[in-house]
Motif scaffolding. Structure first.
Motif, PDB file in Angstrom:
ATOM      1  N   HIS A  98       3.620  -1.479   6.391  1.00 26.91           N
ATOM      2  CA  HIS A  98       3.384  -0.497   5.327  1.00 26.91           C
ATOM      3  C   HIS A  98       1.942  -0.016   5.381  1.00 26.91           C
ATOM      4  O   HIS A  98       1.152  -0.456   6.216  1.00 26.91           O
ATOM      5  CB  HIS A  98       3.640  -1.133   3.951  1.00 26.91           C
ATOM      6  CG  HIS A  98       5.085  -1.329   3.652  1.00 26.91           C
ATOM      7  ND1 HIS A  98       5.786  -0.541   2.770  1.00 26.91           N
ATOM      8  CD2 HIS A  98       5.975  -2.232   4.130  1.00 26.91           C
ATOM      9  CE1 HIS A  98       7.036  -0.940   2.713  1.00 26.91           C
ATOM     10  NE2 HIS A  98       7.179  -1.969   3.526  1.00 26.91           N
ATOM     11  N   THR A  99       1.600   0.890   4.438  1.00 28.40           N
ATOM     12  CA  THR A  99       0.213   1.272   4.180  1.00 28.40           C
ATOM     13  C   THR A  99       0.083   1.419   2.661  1.00 28.40           C
ATOM     14  O   THR A  99       1.056   1.219   1.929  1.00 28.40           O
ATOM     15  CB  THR A  99      -0.168   2.628   4.822  1.00 28.40           C
ATOM     16  OG1 THR A  99       0.436   3.692   4.056  1.00 28.40           O
ATOM     17  CG2 THR A  99       0.305   2.742   6.272  1.00 28.40           C
TER      18      THR A  99
ATOM     19  N   HIS B  78       8.656   3.413   3.681  1.00 27.05           N
ATOM     20  CA  HIS B  78       8.036   4.484   2.903  1.00 27.05           C
ATOM     21  C   HIS B  78       7.631   5.570   3.907  1.00 27.05           C
ATOM     22  O   HIS B  78       6.804   5.328   4.791  1.00 27.05           O
ATOM     23  CB  HIS B  78       6.818   3.957   2.136  1.00 27.05           C
ATOM     24  CG  HIS B  78       7.204   3.013   1.032  1.00 27.05           C
ATOM     25  ND1 HIS B  78       6.546   1.842   0.781  1.00 27.05           N
ATOM     26  CD2 HIS B  78       8.211   3.111   0.111  1.00 27.05           C
ATOM     27  CE1 HIS B  78       7.128   1.240  -0.257  1.00 27.05           C
ATOM     28  NE2 HIS B  78       8.128   1.980  -0.681  1.00 27.05           N
TER      29      HIS B  78
ATOM     30  N   GLU C 187       4.091   6.374   5.333  1.00 26.56           N
ATOM     31  CA  GLU C 187       3.240   5.243   5.729  1.00 26.56           C
ATOM     32  C   GLU C 187       3.332   5.075   7.238  1.00 26.56           C
ATOM     33  O   GLU C 187       4.140   4.317   7.765  1.00 26.56           O
ATOM     34  CB  GLU C 187       3.664   3.992   4.953  1.00 26.56           C
ATOM     35  CG  GLU C 187       3.521   4.234   3.452  1.00 26.56           C
ATOM     36  CD  GLU C 187       3.796   3.025   2.595  1.00 26.56           C
ATOM     37  OE1 GLU C 187       3.683   3.152   1.359  1.00 26.56           O
ATOM     38  OE2 GLU C 187       4.122   1.952   3.134  1.00 26.56           O
TER      39      GLU C 187
ATOM     40  N   ARG D  15       6.862   9.343   0.497  1.00 25.66           N
ATOM     41  CA  ARG D  15       7.137   7.913   0.382  1.00 25.66           C
ATOM     42  C   ARG D  15       8.630   7.624   0.191  1.00 25.66           C
ATOM     43  O   ARG D  15       9.202   6.743   0.823  1.00 25.66           O
ATOM     44  CB  ARG D  15       6.341   7.384  -0.834  1.00 25.66           C
ATOM     45  CG  ARG D  15       6.622   5.968  -1.247  1.00 25.66           C
ATOM     46  CD  ARG D  15       5.843   5.653  -2.539  1.00 25.66           C
ATOM     47  NE  ARG D  15       6.131   4.331  -3.043  1.00 25.66           N
ATOM     48  CZ  ARG D  15       5.493   3.219  -2.680  1.00 25.66           C
ATOM     49  NH1 ARG D  15       4.531   3.275  -1.776  1.00 25.66           N
ATOM     50  NH2 ARG D  15       5.797   2.054  -3.190  1.00 25.66           N
TER      51      ARG D  15
HETATM   52 ZN    ZN Z   1       4.911   0.904   1.589  1.00 29.06          ZN
END
Ligand code: ZN
Length: 330
Positions: free
Chosen positions: A152-153, A67, A70, A109
């Motif tokens: 990820h975040t 993404h 992120e 994203r």
């Molecule tokens: Zn993510």
């Protein structure tokens, strides 16, 4: 303004079309991996940093920014790599960051066609743009891994704790999640279309590490995550112990779910990340256009706050908070 360029930009960077660890000599390698072409016929290349140890061992792949917005995983990898030496390493560490190059450049994203890559794995060689890109990520990079740590975040408008999603019924994945000692571990099956799920289908031991908030480089979370990844390599016998960390106070959750609004307005979420919530405790309210409390929300069961919304603009069906139900899966 004067800037100094410390490292020659083009030094020892190799352009490749597939990760081929066998043919690389032990040492540190900077690759640019071609994953497709853009509209100017130029290759879309992801930076891939390989440290191949002088001793045999597993291949651990670390991916960040599937993404594109992120970002926390990228400085996490940089910090880890500064302290890895090929002479002391058993096995190979491969880090691709950012993976979603077009999304990263747009601060978004999704891939450039607006699709979420992490719903499209393992991709298709003859599909639409993002399916082709996902397919290239699997075939040219990820299928060569023994282990996958996908960083990820939270998404835009939300924040996350430092937490790991893993299938805790798989012993190797569960051990890996625990040695990283995140704030929270959530048992979760790699769902269809995710990189983690597609990698598991190839027999690759995979976990997802969620590091805080989107479009940020958060110093403390980056340091903790990097130390956790180092502990994962130590657990796999690839590096020797360097520094002792405080004993983990990880909260394990046997399942988790999101609470959603059933109306719209200005959303106020009461608890903070990692707060423990009682069943029936008020967790949020919606304010209507006249400034009145319009709806209130209570926790349907006791749990810990894994992530939450920060965007106050809510419509019917907006996310409120991600509640983890504590307990260990055996
Ligand atoms: Zn993510």
């Amino acid at each position: 303004m004067k800037s100094t360029q410390k490292f020659p930009r083009r030094a020892a960077i190799h352009l490749v079309e597939e990760l081929d660890i066998e043919t690389l000599p032990p040492g540190t390698h900077r690759l640019r991996l071609e994953l497709g072409e853009d509209g100017t016929s130029a290759p879309i290349r992801a930076p891939v940093h390989v440290i191949k140890g002088h001793k045999p061992g597993p291949v651990v792949g670390i991916t960040a920014a599937i993404h594109g917005n992120e970002v926390n995983g990228i400085p996490t990898i940089h910090r880890l790599y500064r302290r890895l030496k090929a002479e002391e390493l058993a096995g190979t560490v491969v880090a691709a960051a950012p993976v979603n190059v077009p999304g990263f450049l747009r601060n978004q994203r999704e891939y450039s066609d607006g699709k979420d890559l992490n719903r499209l794995f393992p991709g298709k060689p003859d599909g639409h743009e993002s399916q082709v890109y996902a397919h290239a990520i699997m075939q040219r990079l990820v299928r060569h891994f023994d282990y996958l740590l996908d960083l990820h975040t939270a998404s835009f408008g939300r924040i996350n704790s430092l937490y790991i999603r893993a299938d805790m019924t798989r012993p190797k994945a569960a051990e890996l999640a625990r040695v990283i000692s995140p704030q929270i571990i959530v048992h979760n099956l790699g769902s269809d279309g995710t990189l983690r799920g597609a990698a598991e289908d190839l027999g690759i031991c995979s976990i997802t590490v969620e590091i805080g908030n989107p479009q940020r480089a958060q110093g403390k979370l980056v340091r903790d995550s990097s130390a956790g990844l180092r502990d994962a390599l130590e657990h796999l016998g690839m590096v020797t112990s360097d520094e002792e960390r405080a004993p983990p106070d990880t909260i394990e959750c046997k399942r988790s779910f999101w609470l959603y609004t059933d109306g719209g307005g200005i959303l106020e979420v009461f608890p903070s990340l990692r707060d423990r919530i009682e069943q029936g405790q008020p967790v949020a309210q919606l304010i209507n256009e006249w400034g009145e409390v319009h709806r209130t929300y209570e926790a349907p069961e006791a749990g810990v706050v894994v992530g939450m919304a920060t965007n106050p603009v809510a419509q019917s069906g907006s996310r409120i908070l991600h509640l983890g139900v504590e307990g260990r899966v055996e």
